[in-house]
Scaffold this active site. Structure first.
Site, PDB file in Angstrom:
ATOM      1  N   ASP A  30       6.877  -1.875  -0.504  1.00 36.82           N
ATOM      2  CA  ASP A  30       7.944  -2.082  -1.485  1.00 36.82           C
ATOM      3  C   ASP A  30       9.035  -2.959  -0.883  1.00 36.82           C
ATOM      4  OD1 ASP A  30       8.993  -0.912  -4.221  1.00 36.82           O
ATOM      5  OD2 ASP A  30      10.704  -0.930  -2.859  1.00 36.82           O
ATOM      6  N   ILE A  31       9.455  -3.990  -1.629  1.00 35.24           N
ATOM      7  CA  ILE A  31      10.524  -4.876  -1.158  1.00 35.24           C
ATOM      8  C   ILE A  31      11.862  -4.153  -1.305  1.00 35.24           C
ATOM      9  CG2 ILE A  31      11.702  -7.077  -1.499  1.00 35.24           C
ATOM     10  CD1 ILE A  31       9.084  -8.201  -2.576  1.00 35.24           C
ATOM     11  N   GLU A  34       8.204  -4.865  -7.791  1.00 33.95           N
ATOM     12  CA  GLU A  34       8.313  -5.420  -6.436  1.00 33.95           C
ATOM     13  C   GLU A  34       7.433  -4.674  -5.444  1.00 33.95           C
ATOM     14  OE1 GLU A  34      11.814  -2.504  -6.924  1.00 33.95           O
ATOM     15  OE2 GLU A  34      10.599  -3.848  -8.154  1.00 33.95           O
TER      16      GLU A  34
END
Length: 295
Positions: free
Chosen positions: A173-174, A216
């Site tokens: 996950d960003i 994301e």
């Protein structure tokens, strides 16, 4: 009254136009069974089909022999030869024996999978490439889409349990991605998603499956890699992303990721369980301050 001069029509001779020829190899396309739509280019003179993981075209089904059949090409034609498989090789619903020549459009049945043979330099091959890409790949990041990931995960888990092999999953996950969109705009956010996907793809094996899981978040499926190996790769990816320069309109955008790692074991038998463990560890990484791996 003077007549107007008749307009002249320019004639273009098609044969005078030159364009580089596109050379397309013969191919097999899955039209029924697992990996529906997948195309295998027959670029080698000889390719094996079978249940074995060493086969060039693997059909991992109990009804398929380990070394089921071989495709041979002499440059102008392709033939298929069954290797005395338990359940046989069928072309257009007829069981083959010896070396059987293939014609464009032939249907080859091996186990429960049916392939369509496409002869070399057939424009249909490009069509199948594009259809498969559109149905399996995320348009923005060019990673696989979630549906492809879930289908592959289910198939790989069954195979690894059957053959007692390792399988690991990374959920990536960003960090603070909403801040990127809010501060720099959605085009900058799109750039970051594409750049992160490109970076990850450049550092994984051909058999690994990177998919955009949602928003994301990316999922990375790692066949035949155990928990320890997956954790090592996750940390390498995390460091590579942290050190990379992501710039949009000349403005540098710092990017980090949090990663959760899970691997199959005797307590994890279903795809949903593998995803749940990786998700739980991902949130542990985020709750622990982000920009870290939880395994």
């Amino acid at each position: 009254m003077a007549r107007k001069a008749a307009a002249t029509t320019a004639i273009t001779v098609v044969s005078s136009l030159t364009a580089p020829a596109i050379v397309r190899s013969a191919a097999l396309v899955v039209i029924h069974g697992e990996s529906l739509g997948k195309k295998y280019d027959l670029v080698q003179r000889e390719l094996t089909i079978g249940r074995s993981s060493k086969s060039d075209i693997q059909v991992d089904q109990e009804s398929v022999s380990r070394n089921h059949a071989t495709l041979k090409s002499d440059g102008s034609s392709v033939s298929i030869k069954d290797h005395r498989s338990t359940n046989g090789t069928f072309v257009n619903d007829e069981q083959t024996s010896g070396s059987f020549p293939l014609r464009n459009g032939d249907f080859i049945k091996i186990g429960r999978t049916i392939f369509k043979f496409i002869a070399s330099n057939n424009i249909e091959a490009a069509y199948h490439d594009e259809v498969y890409r559109l149905t399996t790949v995320d348009g923005l990041t060019q990673a696989f889409n979630r549906r492809y990931f879930e289908d592959t995960l289910e198939r790989e888990m069954a195979r690894c349990h059957r053959h007692h092999r390792s399988l690991s999953l990374l959920m990536i996950d960003i960090d603070h991605f909403k801040d990127v969109n809010d501060s720099h705009g959605h085009l900058a956010g799109d750039m970051v998603l594409k750049a992160v996907s490109t970076l990850i793809k450049s550092r994984i094996r051909r058999e690994d499956v990177l998919a955009r899981y949602g928003g994301e978040e990316f999922s990375l499926l790692l066949p035949e890699i155990n928990q320890k190996g997956a954790a090592v790769l996750a940390e390498k990816l995390r460091k590579a992303i942290e050190k990379s320069v992501f710039a949009f309109d000349g403005i540098a955008i710092p990017v980090t990721v949090s990663v959760g790692v899970s691997s199959i074991n005797k307590n994890i038998e279903e795809p949903s369980e593998l995803i749940k463990v990786a998700d739980t560890r991902l949130y542990q990484a985020k709750d622990g301050g982000r920009n870290q791996v939880s395994a």
